[in-house]
Design an enzyme around this catalytic site. Structure first.
Site, PDB file in Angstrom:
ATOM      1  N   GLU A 177       0.791  -1.255  -0.299  1.00 51.36           N
ATOM      2  CA  GLU A 177      -0.145   0.061   0.019  1.00 51.36           C
ATOM      3  C   GLU A 177       0.522   1.111  -0.151  1.00 51.36           C
ATOM      4  O   GLU A 177       0.554   2.213  -0.662  1.00 51.36           O
ATOM      5  CB  GLU A 177      -1.000   0.132   1.367  1.00 51.36           C
ATOM      6  CG  GLU A 177      -1.882   1.282   1.330  1.00 51.36           C
ATOM      7  CD  GLU A 177      -1.641   2.361   2.004  1.00 51.36           C
ATOM      8  OE1 GLU A 177      -2.965   3.388   1.723  1.00 51.36           O
ATOM      9  OE2 GLU A 177      -0.512   2.490   2.377  1.00 51.36           O
ATOM     10  N   HIS A 179       4.363   7.733   9.965  1.00 49.95           N
ATOM     11  CA  HIS A 179       5.603   7.533   8.553  1.00 49.95           C
ATOM     12  C   HIS A 179       7.131   8.186   9.684  1.00 49.95           C
ATOM     13  O   HIS A 179       7.679   8.872   8.761  1.00 49.95           O
ATOM     14  CB  HIS A 179       5.347   8.992   7.634  1.00 49.95           C
ATOM     15  CG  HIS A 179       4.084   7.667   6.917  1.00 49.95           C
ATOM     16  ND1 HIS A 179       4.602   7.874   4.894  1.00 49.95           N
ATOM     17  CD2 HIS A 179       3.336   6.550   6.895  1.00 49.95           C
ATOM     18  CE1 HIS A 179       3.569   7.066   4.944  1.00 49.95           C
ATOM     19  NE2 HIS A 179       2.798   6.626   5.676  1.00 49.95           N
TER      20      HIS A 179
HETATM   21 ZN   LIG Z   1       1.009   5.171   5.608  1.00 48.68          ZN
END
Ligand SMILES: [Zn+2]
Length: 359
Positions: free
Chosen positions: A211, A322
């Site tokens: 993804e 992240h």
């Molecule tokens: Zn992500």
């Protein structure tokens, strides 16, 4: 359910599963769901657990991969130059611990380089470095040492090395990869919770791959399952820390599960969104409606497959995703599990038909 959530989230967030190397999360999925349904895989590595019998096909999907790096080059001195896998901001990376996973499965601890302030000019101090300028130090003394003694090869995946930790505030946790291990945990726990229920549909729990590099496994998953409805489970960014306008917050920790109705990759089916909201209200599940002008999820590719698949994204907001350390409130996650299970129970043939009746 809460105790199980804690142990499952610990196991999942501590797994090493950079895009394209999802095996450790896939293994957890298989271990947890053996005996619950029929397990299978696609040729990219996505995994499936099919349950239920008659009725419309419902897909409950989360992506297994996390952002990380791969070894691009080994310098004569034995340091590793890297390429990013997924989106990073270099500000968060200097001096962080990482693990390189070798081809034999060993994990080699290293640290991302930083320059001591003593060696920086004022101009250099104010600059954000490009990832191309970073390197990883594993303590090796030469290129041959890195290759022969540490077993590192070009292309080896690299993930943050971070333990799952409880914070001082109850139900608050710090870990890497809540994006998207909260989604994976929710797929697993929803299927476990629903195992004893007679469902009005065929339910398939899915762990997608890749993804973070462009929703690549999601298209394959949608073609394999060919669902009538897709529920995508995510760990999207929170927006309730300094720098955001509190009056516009749609992703506050502790405010409930997010129901994402738009982002640049997908406009969710409005009838499905209305149903999700009604189910949340009827079950007194706290939720926050989210309309985003950035980001994207697997829904971006799933909703366009199979002549159109009504889709919606449920999320547990996580601060600082992240990066090496993200934060969640476990109650938002528990609300996501409650909502996904209640929603699956509500998706009978008539309801699902109504979502796409246009003529
Ligand atoms: Zn992500």
């Amino acid at each position: 359910m809460k105790k199980k959530a804690q142990s499952l989230l610990q196991e999942l967030t501590e797994a090493h599963a950079v895009s394209g190397y999802e095996e450790e999360v896939r293994e957890i999925f298989v271990n947890e769901l053996t005996g619950i349904g029929e397990l299978s895989a696609d040729k990219m590595g996505g995994v499936y657990c099919e349950t239920g019998s008659d009725g419309p096909s419902i897909m409950l999907a989360g992506h297994m991969d996390e952002v990380g790096f791969r070894v691009k080059h080994i310098t004569p001195g034995g340091f590793l130059k890297i390429v990013a896998v997924g989106g990073w901001w270099t500000h968060t990376l200097l001096s962080q611990r990482v693990e390189v996973k070798t081809q034999s499965g060993n994990k080699v601890l290293g640290v991302i380089s930083s320059v001591s302030p003593h060696h920086l000019s004022p101009a250099e101090r104010s600059k954000v470095l490009d990832i191309a300028h970073l390197f990883i130090d594993i303590g090796a003394s030469s290129q041959a040492d890195t290759i022969q003694n540490f077993g590192i090869s070009l292309g080896d995946p690299i993930a943050p090395a971070v333990p799952f930790s409880a914070l001082g505030k109850p139900d608050h946790y710090l870990a890497k990869a809540f994006d998207n291990r909260v989604g994976m945990a929710c797929v697993i726990q929803s299927l476990q919770e629903l195992a004893q229920t007679a469902l009005p549909n065929q339910l398939t729990g899915v762990g997608t791959v890749q993804e973070e590099v462009g929703l690549r496994g999601a298209s394959v998953a949608a073609r394999k399952v060919q669902p009538d409805v897709a529920i995508i489970l995510e760990g999207p960014p929170a927006d309730d820390s300094p720098g955001f306008n509190p009056a516009e917050s749609q992703g506050a920790l502790g405010a409930g599960v997010q129901i994402r109705i738009q982002d640049p990759t997908a406009l969710m089916n409005p009838r499905l969104v209305a149903l999700v909201e009604r189910v949340a209200q009827e079950n007194q599940i706290p939720y926050q409606i989210t309309v985003r002008d950035s980001g994207g999820t697997d829904a971006g590719n799933i909703h366009k497959e199979n002549l159109g698949i009504p889709s919606v994204v449920l999320g547990t907001p996580a601060r600082y995703i992240h990066s090496h350390n993200a934060m969640i409130n476990l109650n938002d996650y528990l609300a996501m599990v409650q909502l996904s299970t209640a929603l699956v129970k509500a998706l009978d043939q008539e309801t699902v038909d109504g979502l796409t009746k246009y003529l």
